[in-house]
Design a protein around this motif. Structure first.
Motif, PDB file in Angstrom:
ATOM      1  N   GLN A  91      45.238  45.148  37.649  1.00 46.15           N
ATOM      2  CA  GLN A  91      45.020  44.599  36.304  1.00 46.15           C
ATOM      3  C   GLN A  91      43.738  45.162  35.703  1.00 46.15           C
ATOM      4  O   GLN A  91      43.700  45.564  34.549  1.00 46.15           O
ATOM      5  CB  GLN A  91      44.912  43.069  36.369  1.00 46.15           C
ATOM      6  CG  GLN A  91      46.256  42.392  36.526  1.00 46.15           C
ATOM      7  CD  GLN A  91      46.143  40.878  36.644  1.00 46.15           C
ATOM      8  OE1 GLN A  91      45.098  40.352  37.019  1.00 46.15           O
ATOM      9  NE2 GLN A  91      47.226  40.182  36.349  1.00 46.15           N
ATOM     10  N   ARG A  95      43.454  47.604  32.403  1.00 42.78           N
ATOM     11  CA  ARG A  95      42.618  47.187  31.277  1.00 42.78           C
ATOM     12  C   ARG A  95      41.618  48.310  30.926  1.00 42.78           C
ATOM     13  O   ARG A  95      41.404  48.618  29.770  1.00 42.78           O
ATOM     14  CB  ARG A  95      41.871  45.908  31.653  1.00 42.78           C
ATOM     15  CG  ARG A  95      41.808  44.918  30.512  1.00 42.78           C
ATOM     16  CD  ARG A  95      41.152  43.638  30.960  1.00 42.78           C
ATOM     17  NE  ARG A  95      42.083  42.701  31.545  1.00 42.78           N
ATOM     18  CZ  ARG A  95      41.838  41.990  32.648  1.00 42.78           C
ATOM     19  NH1 ARG A  95      40.715  42.129  33.302  1.00 42.78           N
ATOM     20  NH2 ARG A  95      42.724  41.152  33.100  1.00 42.78           N
ATOM     21  N   SER A  99      41.382  50.492  27.480  1.00 39.23           N
ATOM     22  CA  SER A  99      40.169  50.417  26.663  1.00 39.23           C
ATOM     23  C   SER A  99      39.652  51.811  26.303  1.00 39.23           C
ATOM     24  O   SER A  99      38.759  51.954  25.489  1.00 39.23           O
ATOM     25  CB  SER A  99      39.081  49.625  27.395  1.00 39.23           C
ATOM     26  OG  SER A  99      38.623  50.367  28.495  1.00 39.23           O
ATOM     27  N   THR A 386      52.106  44.176  30.740  1.00 37.40           N
ATOM     28  CA  THR A 386      50.835  44.124  29.993  1.00 37.40           C
ATOM     29  C   THR A 386      50.511  45.416  29.243  1.00 37.40           C
ATOM     30  O   THR A 386      49.459  45.474  28.604  1.00 37.40           O
ATOM     31  CB  THR A 386      49.646  43.834  30.940  1.00 37.40           C
ATOM     32  OG1 THR A 386      49.501  44.946  31.837  1.00 37.40           O
ATOM     33  CG2 THR A 386      49.837  42.580  31.748  1.00 37.40           C
ATOM     34  N   SER A 387      51.369  46.419  29.336  1.00 42.14           N
ATOM     35  CA  SER A 387      50.988  47.701  28.729  1.00 42.14           C
ATOM     36  C   SER A 387      52.106  48.345  27.928  1.00 42.14           C
ATOM     37  O   SER A 387      53.285  48.189  28.236  1.00 42.14           O
ATOM     38  CB  SER A 387      50.591  48.707  29.807  1.00 42.14           C
ATOM     39  OG  SER A 387      49.533  48.250  30.560  1.00 42.14           O
ATOM     40  N   GLY A 417      46.904  48.017  25.696  1.00 44.94           N
ATOM     41  CA  GLY A 417      47.107  46.699  26.303  1.00 44.94           C
ATOM     42  C   GLY A 417      47.954  45.821  25.389  1.00 44.94           C
ATOM     43  O   GLY A 417      47.901  45.959  24.163  1.00 44.94           O
ATOM     44  N   GLU A 430      39.669  45.113  24.997  1.00 51.55           N
ATOM     45  CA  GLU A 430      39.996  45.425  26.396  1.00 51.55           C
ATOM     46  C   GLU A 430      38.723  45.748  27.175  1.00 51.55           C
ATOM     47  O   GLU A 430      38.545  45.315  28.300  1.00 51.55           O
ATOM     48  CB  GLU A 430      40.920  46.646  26.471  1.00 51.55           C
ATOM     49  CG  GLU A 430      42.355  46.363  26.124  1.00 51.55           C
ATOM     50  CD  GLU A 430      43.096  45.675  27.235  1.00 51.55           C
ATOM     51  OE1 GLU A 430      42.455  45.041  28.089  1.00 51.55           O
ATOM     52  OE2 GLU A 430      44.322  45.744  27.249  1.00 51.55           O
ATOM     53  N   SER A 434      37.425  43.894  30.493  1.00 49.07           N
ATOM     54  CA  SER A 434      37.442  44.656  31.740  1.00 49.07           C
ATOM     55  C   SER A 434      36.348  44.168  32.693  1.00 49.07           C
ATOM     56  O   SER A 434      35.175  44.258  32.389  1.00 49.07           O
ATOM     57  CB  SER A 434      37.220  46.132  31.409  1.00 49.07           C
ATOM     58  OG  SER A 434      37.780  46.898  32.398  1.00 49.07           O
TER      59      SER A 434
END
Ligand code: HEM
Length: 437
Positions: A91, A95, A99, A386-387, A417, A430, A434
């Motif tokens: 995860q 992230r 970002s 999540t992506s 994200g 993000e 992170s």
């Protein structure tokens, strides 16, 4: 198609050339390594040195050592305890990828991710982020020179490999000492704890050298193979949006995609993952068509017959995983990426034991295969939930097979994200989210 744009004949010739060169390099370097050890014989003593193999340059026989101590490291209980940590590392990495305003070189970053997983989760080291980055660079130098001729000259690959190993061992020793001193506040047993405990149970306290060899071997076995498979997984999800969508449907049906949101840390369990049948098919198909390792080597202990020929005792032979997958009659349209071939309805792999062997077979089968599959499944779940990700180049890169299968020049991908409503999260947000694992 796997070899898109390439003539079949030239692809086969390249494959054969790669296999032959790697085999030759391995054989020559192992023979020289044996000679090096034979030369250390004390000539004033009449007794012979013991029979046996000295393994490969730089890593010697550490694999065998590791084998003797450990399959507890990959037991069901151990995997269950690693799972939340693996999820957190993945995860955090996704992230960080989202970002970045620029595209990510997936193969390079997947190597960093698997290294981090091995160091933080398997070995339980809490090395500061900056030191981890440095250790990763040194580790890459070590791996790049493992298959070099064992000739110790300045600037040779062998010398560079030895130097990298020395720096690594120093870093590992520091991390091991710190870990041994600071055992409080831990909520799970990592592989290193299990190694130390099980050797104590067998009445043998491990030396620092054994601990360093063991940790290096664990990272070595886990790193390149899992990075290769992770990259292939991402590439196939990019190439086949329908597969990604079907995966999302399965997650939704299992309550793992609440309105698009991710399963939070700690919510994934082994039994949840084993209930995701389509996910299993996707991982199996990635491992069939893009098997990271070409094959393995064996020494013939007893003469045997193969297709009417004798294979004499003492010969070194190679079994090819890739050729087996390419020619196994059980697979229809072998070059097509088709996860459903592993579905219950079709089960193309059900006939015969030796058509599908991405993790090798027999007594020397991969010990980390359940961990590797677990890692790939968590990566797929997190990516799907999540992506959003898109190819940052006009065409997909070609594939090279050496030292493990990977895209030439990596795979350039832009990640975004998604929040719980499947809306894109801004890269700045993000970056704030992170966290360091
Ligand atoms: C997708 C990832 C992986 C692939 C494709 C893979 C593949 C393989 C293969 C094909 C072999 C057998 C080689 C032979 O026949 O000589 C092997 C051996 C081994 N693997 Fe893996 N592996 C993976 C991940 C891992 C991980 C994560 C670990 C542990 C952390 C691991 C630990 C080992 C060990 C210790 C052996 C040696 C077993 C023995 O010699 O008996 N592997 N692997």
């Amino acid at each position: 198609m796997l070899f898109e744009g390439l003539e079949l004949v030239s692809a086969l010739a390249t494959l054969a050339a790669c296999l032959v060169s790697v085999t030759l390099l391995l054989a020559v370097s192992q023979q020289l390594w044996q000679l090096r050890w034979a030369a250390t014989r004390d000539k004033s003593c009449k007794l012979p040195i013991p029979k046996g193999s000295m393994g490969f340059p730089l890593i010697g026989e550490t694999g065998h050592w590791l084998l003797q101590v450990f399959s507890k490291i990959f037991s069901h209980e151990a995997l269950e305890s690693y799972l939340p940590k693996i999820q957190l590392v993945i995860q955090d990495t996704l992230r960080a990828w989202s970002s970045q305003p620029e595209a990510i070189n997936v193969y390079q970053e997947a190597q960093r991710l698997t290294f981090r997983m091995a160091v933080r989760v398997l070995l339980g080291f809490s090395i500061p982020e900056e030191d981890l980055g440095h250790l990763f660079e040194v580790y890459q130098q070590f791996v790049d020179n493992v298959f070099s001729l064992p000739v110790d000259l300045p600037f040779s690959g062998y010398r560079r490999g030895i130097q990298a190993r020395q720096i690594l061992q120093k870093g590992l020793e520091k991390a091991i000492r710190e870990k041994l001193q600071c055992t409080q506040g831990k909520d799970y047993s990592d592989a290193l704890d299990i190694l130390i405990e099980s050797s104590k149970e067998h009445g043998k306290e491990m030396t620092m050298q054994e601990l360093k060899d063991g940790t290096l071997e664990l990272i070595f076995a886990a790193y390149a193979t899992t990075a290769s498979a992770s990259t292939s997984l991402i590439m196939q999800l990019l190439k086949h949006p329908a597969v990604l969508e079907k995966l999302r449907e399965e997650l939704r049906a299992q309550g793992l995609l609440h309105g698009g949101g991710c399963p939070c840390e700690g919510t994934l369990r082994l039994d949840t993952l084993s209930g995701l049948h389509y996910l299993d098919c996707v991982i199996k198909e990635v491992m069939r068509l893009f098997t990271p390792i070409s094959g393995g080597y064996r020494t013939v202990l007893q003469t045997f017959e193969l297709d009417g020929f004798q294979i004499p005792k003492g010969w070194s032979v190679m079994y090819s995983i890739r050729d087996t997958h390419d020619t196994a009659p059980v697979f229809k349209d072998v070059n097509v990426f088709d996860p459903d071939r592993f579905s219950q309805a079709r089960s193309e792999d059900k006939d015969g034991r030796f058509h599908y062997l991405p993790f090798g077979g027999g007594v020397r089968t991969c010990l980390g295969k359940h961990l590797a599959k677990l890692f790939l499944k968590v990566l797929a779940v997190e990516l799907a939930s999540t992506s959003r990700f898109e190819l940052a180049t006009r065409t997909f890169p070609g594939i090279t097979l050496v030292p493990v299968l990977h895209p030439v020049d990596g795979l350039s991908v832009k990640f975004f994200g998604l929040d719980s409503n499947q809306n894109e999260i801004l890269p700045e947000t993000e970056a704030m989210l992170s966290a360091t694992v």
